[in-house]
Every structure is written in C-alpha cells, then in structure tokens.
Design a protein around this motif. Structure first.
Motif, short mmCIF file in Angstrom:
data_model
loop_
_atom_site.label_atom_id
_atom_site.label_comp_id
_atom_site.label_asym_id
_atom_site.label_seq_id
_atom_site.Cartn_x
_atom_site.Cartn_y
_atom_site.Cartn_z
N UNK A 1 0.84 -1.20 0.00
CA UNK A 1 0.00 0.00 0.00
C UNK A 1 0.88 1.25 0.00
N UNK A 2 0.39 2.27 -0.70
CA UNK A 2 1.13 3.52 -0.76
C UNK A 2 2.35 3.41 -1.65
N UNK A 3 3.19 4.41 -1.57
CA UNK A 3 4.41 4.43 -2.37
C UNK A 3 5.56 3.77 -1.62
N UNK A 4 6.76 3.79 -2.20
CA UNK A 4 7.93 3.20 -1.53
C UNK A 4 8.32 4.04 -0.31
N UNK A 5 8.83 3.38 0.71
CA UNK A 5 9.29 4.11 1.89
C UNK A 5 10.65 4.74 1.60
N UNK A 6 10.78 6.01 1.92
CA UNK A 6 12.04 6.71 1.76
C UNK A 6 12.33 7.58 2.98
N UNK A 7 13.59 7.69 3.29
CA UNK A 7 14.07 8.55 4.37
C UNK A 7 15.00 9.57 3.73
N UNK B 1 12.79 13.66 6.35
CA UNK B 1 11.45 13.36 5.83
C UNK B 1 11.29 11.86 5.68
N UNK B 2 10.30 11.30 6.36
CA UNK B 2 9.91 9.90 6.18
C UNK B 2 8.64 9.90 5.36
N UNK B 3 8.64 9.20 4.23
CA UNK B 3 7.47 9.28 3.37
C UNK B 3 7.18 7.97 2.64
N UNK B 4 5.88 7.73 2.45
CA UNK B 4 5.38 6.70 1.55
C UNK B 4 4.34 7.30 0.62
N UNK B 5 4.36 8.62 0.49
CA UNK B 5 3.32 9.34 -0.24
C UNK B 5 3.65 9.58 -1.70
N UNK B 6 4.76 9.02 -2.19
CA UNK B 6 5.19 9.35 -3.55
C UNK B 6 5.52 8.10 -4.35
N UNK B 7 5.31 8.17 -5.66
CA UNK B 7 5.63 7.06 -6.55
C UNK B 7 7.15 7.00 -6.76
N UNK B 8 7.62 5.87 -7.31
CA UNK B 8 9.05 5.65 -7.46
C UNK B 8 9.75 6.73 -8.29
N UNK C 1 10.66 14.20 -6.34
CA UNK C 1 11.11 14.31 -4.95
C UNK C 1 12.00 13.13 -4.57
N UNK C 2 11.57 11.92 -4.94
CA UNK C 2 12.35 10.72 -4.60
C UNK C 2 13.54 10.55 -5.53
N UNK C 3 13.33 10.83 -6.81
CA UNK C 3 14.40 10.64 -7.80
C UNK C 3 15.60 11.53 -7.53
N UNK C 4 15.37 12.68 -6.89
CA UNK C 4 16.47 13.61 -6.61
C UNK C 4 16.81 13.67 -5.13
N UNK C 5 16.30 12.69 -4.36
CA UNK C 5 16.57 12.63 -2.92
C UNK C 5 16.19 13.93 -2.21
N UNK C 6 15.08 14.54 -2.66
CA UNK C 6 14.58 15.73 -2.00
C UNK C 6 15.03 17.04 -2.58
N UNK C 7 15.89 17.01 -3.59
CA UNK C 7 16.38 18.26 -4.18
C UNK C 7 15.29 18.98 -4.97
N UNK C 8 14.34 18.21 -5.53
CA UNK C 8 13.21 18.79 -6.24
C UNK C 8 11.92 18.47 -5.49
N UNK C 9 10.86 19.21 -5.80
CA UNK C 9 9.58 18.98 -5.13
C UNK C 9 8.75 17.99 -5.93
#
Length: 202
Positions: A144-150, A159-166, A170-178
């Motif tokens: 359920x949800x997106x992948x877990x990332x820290x 930021x702990x999140x499961x709210x985003x797709x792979x 945000x995930x692809x740039x490790x938080x550098x982009x929104x």
C-alpha cells in the motif's frame, strides 16, 4: 541492533551433458548478500570443481569459498543417467554453510537511523512508546502507498514518506526537487495529500 540472515533460495539450475559432465547452480539471499554456488562433476577430478561466489556492488561475482573435488568426487556418480541436483545438492549445502560462517552474520543499523525511528515512535506513541511491527504489518506497508524513503533535509530534519511514486521528482532527486503533484494514485488512504508533510500531526 542486529538481524540474522537465514539463507533464502531464489534460483536453481542443473543439467547433464551425458558422458561428459553435470552441474548444479543455486543462488541464495543472505540478508543483503546474494550468493551463488556452482558445482560441476566431470569424468575426472581435476575437471570437477565447486565454488561459492558473492555478488559485489558492481554486479560481478567474486569467489568466496571453494571445495576441492578430492573431498567429494568419489562419492558422486559418473555423468550417465544422473540427477544432477540430487548428486550435488549436499556439496552446495556445505558451501552455503561455509559462506554463512565467512560473511558477517548480522547487519548494524546506523545510530542516526535509529534516532529517526526513535523520534517517530515517540512522536506517534509518546516518549515511552512501544510497538511491535509484525511480518503482516511490513507486508501490508509494501503493498500500500508508495515506496518508503528517508530523506535528509538541508535544515537537519528528516522526511519519512510513503506518499510518492518511485519516479516522483522528490524521490528521484533525494529531495532536491519537489513533488510534481502526480502521486495521488499510489498513496494509501492514510496519506491523502501529496505534500511532503502529508500525514503529519503537527
């Protein structure tokens, strides 16, 4: 904090070249390690071998342990009408046991990561909070949800999140982009928004 690594077989392959040789290959996961055992029995001892290899970070195999054919050649049959797995399985088992003895038997979770998990536990359940996470809990979370990332933030927060797709920026740039705002389909009902702060109770 440590975690044991039981061997989990993920692939097996075996075959026979009648009158020439037969072979057996087994690939297992040992926690973060991927290990491959290969055994070949030929007509002569010096053409027979058994090796265990570990998959390195650059996806190449590195030999970790060998078993000289002198110790098992005479106990296996010649390559005529043979079941390769049955004949060589015990040799592979022995190599796996040796690999387990060689590689680290546990992994250590870095203290900064433990600090983040501790803060999340305290934030959710109080400063003396305690919670058991079961295998079913982990399975449900993966489904359920997106992948877990820290993600570390410039201000020192995490930021702990499961709210985003792979492939979310945000995930692809490790938080550098929104986030590009297209993550809603992958979110669980517990995280209704796509904002990096979605789900926060503060």
């Amino acid at each position: 904090m440590t975690t044991s690594f039981p061997p989990v077989t993920v692939d097996e392959n075996f075959g026979v070249n009648t009158g020439s040789s037969y072979s057996y290959t087994r690939t297992v996961h040992l926690g973060p390690y991927t290990v491959q055992v290969r055994v070949q029995r030929s007509l002569r001892p010096h053409d027979s071998w058994a090796v265990a290899e570990i998959l390195s970070a650059d996806l190449t195999w590195t030999a970790l342990a060998h078993t000289h054919s002198d110790s098992w050649f005479e106990h296996t049959t010649e390559p005529y009408g043979v079941n390769a797995k049955d004949e060589l399985n015990e040799i592979a088992d022995d190599l796996i046991r040796r690999v387990i003895a060689i590689i680290p038997r546990s992994t250590t979770v870095p203290q900064p990561t433990l600090d983040v998990i501790g803060a999340l536990l305290a934030h959710t359940y109080g400063s003396t909070g305690e919670r058991v996470i079961t295998a079913d809990d982990m399975r449900w979370a993966k489904e359920h949800g997106g992948p877990f990332r820290l993600l570390q933030r410039p201000d020192g927060s995490v930021l702990l999140t499961k709210a985003h797709r792979y492939d979310c920026p945000l995930l692809a740039t490790a938080g550098a982009q929104v986030c590009d705002g297209l993550c809603q389909p992958v979110q669980s009902t517990a995280v209704p928004g796509c904002s990096p702060d979605a789900g926060s109770t503060r």
